[in-house]
Design a protein around this motif. Sequence first.
Motif, PDB file in Angstrom:
ATOM      1  N   PHE A 155      -2.758 -62.636   0.224  1.00 36.06           N
ATOM      2  CA  PHE A 155      -2.035 -63.450  -0.745  1.00 36.06           C
ATOM      3  C   PHE A 155      -2.258 -62.992  -2.190  1.00 36.06           C
ATOM      4  O   PHE A 155      -2.629 -63.771  -3.052  1.00 36.06           O
ATOM      5  N   PRO A 158       2.331 -62.631  -6.124  1.00 36.60           N
ATOM      6  CA  PRO A 158       3.639 -62.068  -5.739  1.00 36.60           C
ATOM      7  C   PRO A 158       4.475 -61.578  -6.911  1.00 36.60           C
ATOM      8  O   PRO A 158       5.489 -60.914  -6.685  1.00 36.60           O
ATOM      9  N   THR A 192       1.079 -62.346   2.885  1.00 38.81           N
ATOM     10  CA  THR A 192       1.713 -63.113   1.816  1.00 38.81           C
ATOM     11  C   THR A 192       2.566 -64.219   2.421  1.00 38.81           C
ATOM     12  O   THR A 192       2.967 -64.142   3.582  1.00 38.81           O
TER      13      THR A 192
END
Length: 248
Positions: A155, A158, A192
């Motif tokens: 993660f 982004p 993600t």
Amino acid sequence: MPPATPVDRDLFRQAAARPHEPLRTYHPRRASLGRDRGDALDRLFGRLGFSVHDEAAPFPRTADGMLDTAALFGRTAPVVLEIGPGMGETTAAMAQADPDRDYLAVEVHLPGLANLLLLAERLGLTNLRVAHGDALELARTALAPGSLDAVHAFFPDPWPKARHHKRRLVQPEHVALLRSRLRVGGTLHVATDWVPYAEQMVEVLAADPGLDSAGPVPRPEHRPVTKFEARALATGRASTDVIARRRA
């Protein structure tokens, strides 16, 4: 044992905020440490951590100037690089369940790094060390080629705006760097919950000439569900894991 010397937290913040080349892949953040985390940082960082950027908190080096992981961990074992462990719960759980490998967690966010130190102490982990700073800079300047058993990046930011995509961690030049630090057969594991980023991860790992990637895979049992991921799942956003292996 003599009392711990309090660390200079301004040095951490200055290192995190200083200009980087190439572009930084993370947001430098300011947040309160709190009493327990601040105490953990003061007591444990000198023993379990080092700074990527600050020569006042150096790390052990081999004769050729690379990070000496055997000296860092006090043994010779496969090393897993954890990039951006957040508040550290997942990294601590994985290190606890995997005592035959050593985990090096690199984090720029000071409360997260301090929380991971606190978890390491509470769980009695001997196979976990932390580094404060930019993991790509550490890989570029101090990790020897072929020295890692695995690289995890769960993660990462982004950077959803199109003009910021160049700051994403998973892009060809970064993946090539990280792959070069893996042993043959070592794995690069990314995840993600941001669909456009997942698509980019799949594409970039599949295109790297030194990796074998089967594309998206179900979350492996050894990766716990993070708190961040659980919140995303609660809103209907599923996560994507991509695992690639370095070929000979």
